[in-house]
Design a protein around this motif. Structure first.
Motif, PDB file in Angstrom:
ATOM      1  N   SER A 307      -1.760  -1.218   1.134  1.00 17.91           N
ATOM      2  CA  SER A 307      -0.631  -1.730   1.909  1.00 17.91           C
ATOM      3  C   SER A 307      -0.594  -3.246   1.790  1.00 17.91           C
ATOM      4  CB  SER A 307      -0.764  -1.322   3.384  1.00 17.91           C
ATOM      5  OG  SER A 307       0.174  -2.006   4.196  1.00 17.91           O
ATOM      6  N   GLY A 312      -2.358  -1.951   7.657  1.00 20.91           N
ATOM      7  CA  GLY A 312      -2.284  -0.734   6.875  1.00 20.91           C
ATOM      8  C   GLY A 312      -0.994   0.042   6.974  1.00 20.91           C
ATOM      9  N   PRO A 315       1.723   2.405   3.780  1.00 18.62           N
ATOM     10  CA  PRO A 315       0.842   2.417   2.620  1.00 18.62           C
ATOM     11  C   PRO A 315       1.455   3.188   1.451  1.00 18.62           C
ATOM     12  CG  PRO A 315       0.127   4.076   4.163  1.00 18.62           C
ATOM     13  CD  PRO A 315       1.296   3.360   4.812  1.00 18.62           C
TER      14      PRO A 315
END
Length: 384
Positions: A307, A312, A315
Motif C-alpha cells: 500500500s 495499509g 492494498p
C-alpha cells in the motif's frame, strides 16, 4: 541531494558504532560473573535479593537473581533493578562479562531515568546472549543526558530468543535501540514489544548480520523525533532478513529523514512463513543494494500486499515489480511508492475433511443418508 547525503552519513555513523562495539567482542568467553543492580554475582556469591544483598548460599527467604557460574546462566525471578554497573564500553543494569544464558521467571523490571551516562543498557552480554524462560522482563529506560543513548538488550555476539516476554519503553536525547546484536539474531519464540522514541531509533538491529525469525511475535513502534544527520529511524535493520514463521509488526513514524520498516544492506529478502508487516513514512522496505540485483526469495504460497499508505489501506496484491517497485534504495528513497508491505500466507477456510478428495466425503455422506433411510423404512414395516 540533501537527503542522500544524510543517508550516507547515517551509514558511516552506524559503521563507526559497530567498530567501537566490536573491539571487545573478540575477547568474549563464557561469563564468569554477572552484575545486577550494580553488584557482582559469581561462583562465591551467586544469589541476590531486591534489597541489593548478595548471598553465598540460597537464602531461606528466597532470591530474585541467581547466577550459575558453571554454565554462565543468570536467572531473574521477580527482580527489581534500578542501578547500573560499568561493562566494556558502556553501563548496564543487568550485564555479564561474556556469553550469557538469561532465564526469565516471574515478572522482573529494569528501569532507569537519569542523565548520568551517555550510553545506558538494560541487559548486555559481553558475548552471545540466549534468552528463555516462562517469565517476563519489562525494561523502562529514559536517558536524559544531553548526548544520551540507550539500548534495551545488547549482545556483543549472536542473540537468540527462545521464549519469555520482553517489553521495553525507550526514550533518549540521541539514539535508542531495542534489540541490538553484533552478530546474528534468531527469534524462535516468546513475545517482544518495543516502544522507542528518540531523534534516531532502530527497533531491532543485527548490524551486518542475519535476522532470522521462526516463531513468536515482535511488535516495534518507533518514532524518530528530529530529521538531523545520522539519526534515522528503522524498525528492523540487518544485512539479510530471513522470515520463516511467527509474526512481526515493524512500524516507524515521526520526523527522521529516512524512515523504513525494514532496512537491509544485502540484495536478498527471504520469506517462507508467518505474517510480517513493515511500514514507514519514507518506505516500507529500504535496501543498500542495487535495484538490478534485488531478489525476493518467496515460497509459492506467499502473498505480498502493498500500500502507498502507512496504515495499509487500499492494498494491492503484489506479484512483481510490474505491480510497482517494492523496495526503495538508500540513494533513491522515493523509488518505491509503497509505505506498507505485508508478507503472509493464504488463510485456509474451515474444512471437514481432506479437501483434495471431496467426492470421497460426499460419497460417505450419501451412504450414511441411505443407511438412515433404510432403517426408517424397516422400522415402519415392523410397526405394520
Amino acid at each position: 541531494m540533501k537527503a542522500i547525503h544524510r543517508g550516507i552519513i547515517a551509514i558511516v555513523f552506524a559503521s563507526m558504532l559497530v567498530v567501537c562495539l566490536a573491539i571487545p567482542a573478540a575477547l568474549a568467553a563464557p561469563a564468569t560473573s554477572a552484575w545486577i543492580n550494580g553488584v557482582m554475582l559469581d561462583a562465591g556469591t551467586p544469589y541476590w535479593k531486591n534489597d541489593n544483598t548478595t548471598y553465598a548460599t540460597e537464602p531461606a527467604s528466597g532470591w530474585n537473581a541467581y547466577f550459575n557460574a558453571a554454565t554462565g546462566t543468570l536467572t531473574l525471578n521477580n527482580a527489581t533493578i534500578t542501578a547500573a554497573a560499568p561493562l566494556l564500553t558502556s553501563h548496564g543494569l543487568v550485564c555479564a562479562d561474556g556469553d550469557l544464558s538469561l532465564v526469565l521467571r516471574g515478572a522482573s523490571t529494569i528501569s532507569w531515568d537519569n542523565n548520568t551516562y551517555d550510553l545506558i543498557n538494560g541487559i548486555v552480554a559481553g558475548g552471545t546472549l540466549a534468552i528463555s524462560g516462562d517469565g517476563s522482563v519489562n525494561i523502562q529506560i529514559r536517558n536524559t543526558a544531553a548526548n544520551g543513548s540507550s539500548i534495551a538488550v545488547l549482545s556483543y555476539g549472536n542473540m537468540a530468543v527462545a521464549s519469555g516476554s520482553i517489553s521495553s519503553t525507550l526514550r533518549a536525547e540521541n539514539t535508542v535501540y531495542g534489540l541490538y546484536a553484533l552478530g546474528n539474531i534468531l527469534f524462535a519464540g516468546g513475545q517482544t514489544v518495543i516502544d522507542a522514541k528518540a531523534p534516531g531509533v532502530t527497533g531491532v538491529m543485527a548490524t551486518s548480520s542475519e535476522f532470522r525469525m521462526t516463531g513468536g511475535s515482535i511488535t516495534v513502534n518507533a518514532e524518530g523525533t528530529a530529521g538531523i544527520a545520522a539519526t534515522n529511524t528503522h524498525a528492523l535493520f540487518c544485512a539479510t532478513p530471513v522470515l520463516e514463521g511467527g509474526s512481526g509488526s515493524f512500524t516507524v513514524y515521526g520526523l527522521a529523514e529516512y524512515q523504513s520498516g525494514l532496512y537491509y544492506n544485502s540484495d536478498t529478502l527471504s520469506y517462507s512463513g508467518g505474517t510480517f508487516i513493515f511500514a514507514g513514512s519514507t518506505s516500507a522496505l529500504l535496501s543498500y543494494g542495487s535495484h538490478a540485483s534485488l531478489h525476493y526469495n518467496l515460497n509459492n504460497a506467499a502473498l505480498v500486499y502493498a500500500s502507498k499508505y502507512t496504515d495499509g489501506r487500499s492494498p494491492i496484491l503484489w506479484k512483481s515489480d510490474a505491480d510497482g517497485i517494492l523496495t526503495s534504495l538508500l540513494l533513491i528513497p522515493s523509488m518505491s511508492d509503497f509505505k506498507y508491505v505485508r508478507f503472509t500466507q493464504p488463510v485456509d477456510q474451515p474444512q471437514t475433511g481432506d479437501r483434495r478428495t471431496p467426492w470421497l466425503w460426499m460419497g460417505i455422506a450419501l451412504c450414511v443418508l441411505l443407511g438412515m433411510t433404510g432403517r426408517m423404512i424397516t422400522a415402519r414395516r415392523k410397526c405394520r
